[in-house]
Enzyme design. Structure first.
Site, PDB file in Angstrom:
ATOM      1  N   ASP A  82      30.438  34.535  47.040  1.00 39.73           N
ATOM      2  CA  ASP A  82      31.483  33.990  47.899  1.00 39.73           C
ATOM      3  C   ASP A  82      31.074  34.026  49.367  1.00 39.73           C
ATOM      4  OD1 ASP A  82      32.842  33.920  45.508  1.00 39.73           O
ATOM      5  OD2 ASP A  82      34.731  34.574  46.374  1.00 39.73           O
ATOM      6  N   CYS A 123      28.657  39.670  41.301  1.00 45.06           N
ATOM      7  CA  CYS A 123      29.688  39.060  42.140  1.00 45.06           C
ATOM      8  C   CYS A 123      30.726  38.312  41.297  1.00 45.06           C
ATOM      9  CB  CYS A 123      29.037  38.151  43.175  1.00 45.06           C
ATOM     10  SG  CYS A 123      30.130  37.692  44.545  1.00 45.06           S
ATOM     11  N   ASP A 124      31.763  37.866  41.996  1.00 44.12           N
ATOM     12  CA  ASP A 124      33.042  37.471  41.400  1.00 44.12           C
ATOM     13  C   ASP A 124      32.973  36.624  40.136  1.00 44.12           C
ATOM     14  OD1 ASP A 124      33.704  38.632  43.770  1.00 44.12           O
ATOM     15  OD2 ASP A 124      35.074  37.076  44.420  1.00 44.12           O
ATOM     16  N   LYS A 125      32.149  35.579  40.131  1.00 40.42           N
ATOM     17  CA  LYS A 125      32.207  34.615  39.037  1.00 40.42           C
ATOM     18  C   LYS A 125      31.313  34.984  37.859  1.00 40.42           C
ATOM     19  CE  LYS A 125      34.914  32.521  41.808  1.00 40.42           C
ATOM     20  NZ  LYS A 125      34.844  33.560  42.834  1.00 40.42           N
ATOM     21  N   CYS A 195      31.388  43.648  46.705  1.00 35.86           N
ATOM     22  CA  CYS A 195      32.244  44.139  47.784  1.00 35.86           C
ATOM     23  C   CYS A 195      32.975  45.411  47.351  1.00 35.86           C
ATOM     24  CB  CYS A 195      33.271  43.081  48.165  1.00 35.86           C
ATOM     25  SG  CYS A 195      32.553  41.498  48.646  1.00 35.86           S
ATOM     26  N   SER A 471      40.789  34.497  48.506  1.00 36.79           N
ATOM     27  CA  SER A 471      39.884  35.586  48.186  1.00 36.79           C
ATOM     28  C   SER A 471      40.641  36.670  47.440  1.00 36.79           C
ATOM     29  CB  SER A 471      39.291  36.169  49.474  1.00 36.79           C
ATOM     30  OG  SER A 471      38.696  37.424  49.219  1.00 36.79           O
TER      31      SER A 471
END
Length: 566
Positions: A82, A123-125, A195, A471
């Protein structure tokens, strides 16, 4: 006797001979040919610190798989960050890359007829993509959460990536200088990993364990910490057993498992993005479950048991040290379906039997929660007939009711420019439309607009409504996101004009456009016909194929049967 594995081709056939020639050249032996063949799905990239340690995990994981009697093969996929991949096309590549990863995995693993997967999630995805691929291929799979990053110090105070994300919105208003932001950015991240907050990445890592698809006790963990390395070894050993036992994801990704995951996300005030990701996993696993419906049903039952930043004052390392996901599940156990299966082997209830909560002030018991209001609220009404999402923190200092005139923007940049010019007024409802799955395409990121409002001192005095996404790390003020149906597909959000009255009521879970039906019908008649996406680029393909949020925004997905029947 040779195990009946789909990867064991019949000797003498063309595909057996071609593969044998290729693999012998790579050093594999005749004994290796009949062992379980395991894909190590490495969603790695040198573009972002989120992924910068994943390549180092592959060798120890390969060793663990070999020692357990399997043959590992590394498979690489796309790896969106992101922070980095959002630069192009105003962040439109972020969500569509989730589905690209699923297709990457299908091509490599199904094409080669491998027997199982260990997926390195960061990470997120990546975590939702790995779960989606597991559900689609239905091969024995373990998702390994590869940990969160170390944070830093700025002028004697704690600082992390979340602070950078938020403070960047304060530069235009003069609350901080570019030099100060530059200094912050140099010390906010102290190492690899996702994060260090309860954003989408850590929320989805926790969801993986709550679903039973990650090893018990493996989330959240410090990147390159002892617990991460232990989880890597355990996954490498266990995946070969799962292949031998023929334990498949669809036996684990059941309605009870999704219920447990939703309960867990509500208890940690997890990312609003988990709704569409969990629904996408359910679609791929062909599990008849309505994730938004579960959030609505459980909202009043599940209290907030922990307040990890940005939802409260705790840090994610405190949550890990208090016992992490197992401790949270232990506290939630009266609300969970304890017979749910897990990749670890024992049922969830058996795994929790010996779990102790190291700090019951960090991870509270049900009878002594931090707060009892729902952490994620699904709202509906004339402006969002198919639903929208509001995030609530522990403090919940955003207004619970808001009514005001609309100010409409059709892009993030248009809205940012208006804030900079001082045109946004207190009491307004700021509408960002045309940023949904097809309109953007890929759901435009609108968090920068929200942070700019905060920087301008307006965050508590306006409401924001958008069909774009936010976010999972930071939301400020009263923000209604992911409005469905989106404007580009004829949703009411596309009919809003400047000055229209809009009402939001969090307690009543409503969001309404206070304009009469005749006026809206006349506006609808004046709307231009939608322009179909053309071209061969990934975003054009995505815009043509993506399904609605109720289907998890999957490509060619379908509604669960119970939802479709309504």
């Amino acid at each position: 006797m040779t195990r009946q594995l789909r990867s064991n081709f019949e000797p003498g056939t063309t595909r057996w001979a071609m593969r044998r020639a290729q693999w012998r050249a790579m050093g594999l032996t005749a004994e290796d040919e009949v062992k379980p063949k395991i894909a190590i799905v490495n969603s790695s990239s040198a573009l972002a610190s989120c992924f910068s340690h994943l390549d180092d995990i592959v060798a120890p994981l390969k060793a663990a798989i070999r020692s357990a009697g399997g043959v590992p093969f590394e498979v690489r996929t796309a790896a969106p960050s992101d922070a980095i991949t959002s630069a192009g096309r105003a962040g439109q590549y972020i969500l569509p890359t989730r589905d690209l990863i699923v297709h990457d995995i299908e091509v490599a693993v199904e094409g080669a007829q491998l027997d199982g997967m260990v997926c390195l999630a960061s990470c997120d995805k990546t975590a939702p993509a790995h779960l989606m691929a597991a559900g689609r291929l239905n091969l024995p799979t373990i998702v390994v959460a590869c940990g969160y990053q170390a944070t830093g110090r700025y002028r004697g105070e704690h600082i992390d990536f979340e602070d950078i994300f938020l403070r960047a919105g304060h530069v235009a208003s003069g609350r901080i200088t570019v030099d100060e932001l530059s200094e912050m950015s140099e010390c906010a991240i102290g190492g690899p990993g996702v994060c260090a907050g309860m954003g989408t990445a850590n929320s989805m890592h926790i969801a993986c364990e709550a679903l039973g698809m990650s090893m018990a006790g493996s989330t959240p963990v410090r990147a390159n910490g002892d617990r991460m390395w232990r989880a890597v070894r355990q996954a490498g050993e266990r995946i070969v057993e799962l292949v031998d036992e023929d334990v498949r994801p669809r036996e684990i990704l059941t309605a009870d498992a999704f219920r447990n995951a939703v309960t867990t996300i509500l208890a940690v005030s997890g990312s609003v993005n988990t709704l569409k990701h969990l629904q996408a996993v359910a679609v791929e696993a062909e599990c008849d479950v309505d994730i938004a419906g579960l959030f609505e049903e459980l909202a009043g039952e599940v209290p907030l048991l922990t307040g990890v930043k940005p939802n409260g004052d705790r840090h994610v390392d405190e949550f890990e040290d208090a016992g992490g996901t197992p401790a949270l599940l232990k506290q939630l156990s009266p609300l969970l379906r304890l017979d749910a299966a897990t990749v670890t082997g024992p049922r969830l209830g058996e795994l929790l039997a010996g779990v102790e909560v190291a700090d019951a002030d960090v991870i509270r018991p049900l009878e002594n929660p931090l707060a009892r209001h729902p952490a994620i609220v699904v709202v509906r009404g004339s402006l969002a007939p198919d639903g929208a999402i509001i995030k609530r923190t522990v403090a919940d200092d955003a207004p619970l009711r808001f009514r005001g005139p609309a100010r409409v923007f059709t892009s993030r940049e248009e809205g940012l420019a208006a804030i900079k010019r001082g045109e946004v007024q207190r009491g307004e409802v700021l509408v960002l439309s045309g940023l949904g799955l097809r309109g953007s395409p890929g759901m435009g990121l609108t968090s920068a607009f929200v942070f700019a409002l905060d920087g301008a001192g307006l965050g508590e005095h306006v409401a924001v409504i958008t069909d774009g996404q936010l976010s999972g790390l930071v939301n400020k003020g009263l923000v209604v996101g992911e409005v469905a149906p989106e404007a580009a597909t004829g949703g009411p959000l596309g009919l809003v004009e400047n000055g229209d009255l809009i009402s939001v009521d969090v307690r009543e879970r409503t969001v309404d456009l206070l304009v009469d039906d005749a006026t809206l019908a006349a506006r609808r008649d004046r709307l231009p016909a939608p322009v179909p996406a053309v071209g061969c680029g990934w975003l054009s393909v995505y815009a043509r194929e993506v399904g609605p949020l109720a289907e998890g925004a999957t490509l060619g997905g379908r509604l669960p049967r119970s939802v479709a029947a309504e």
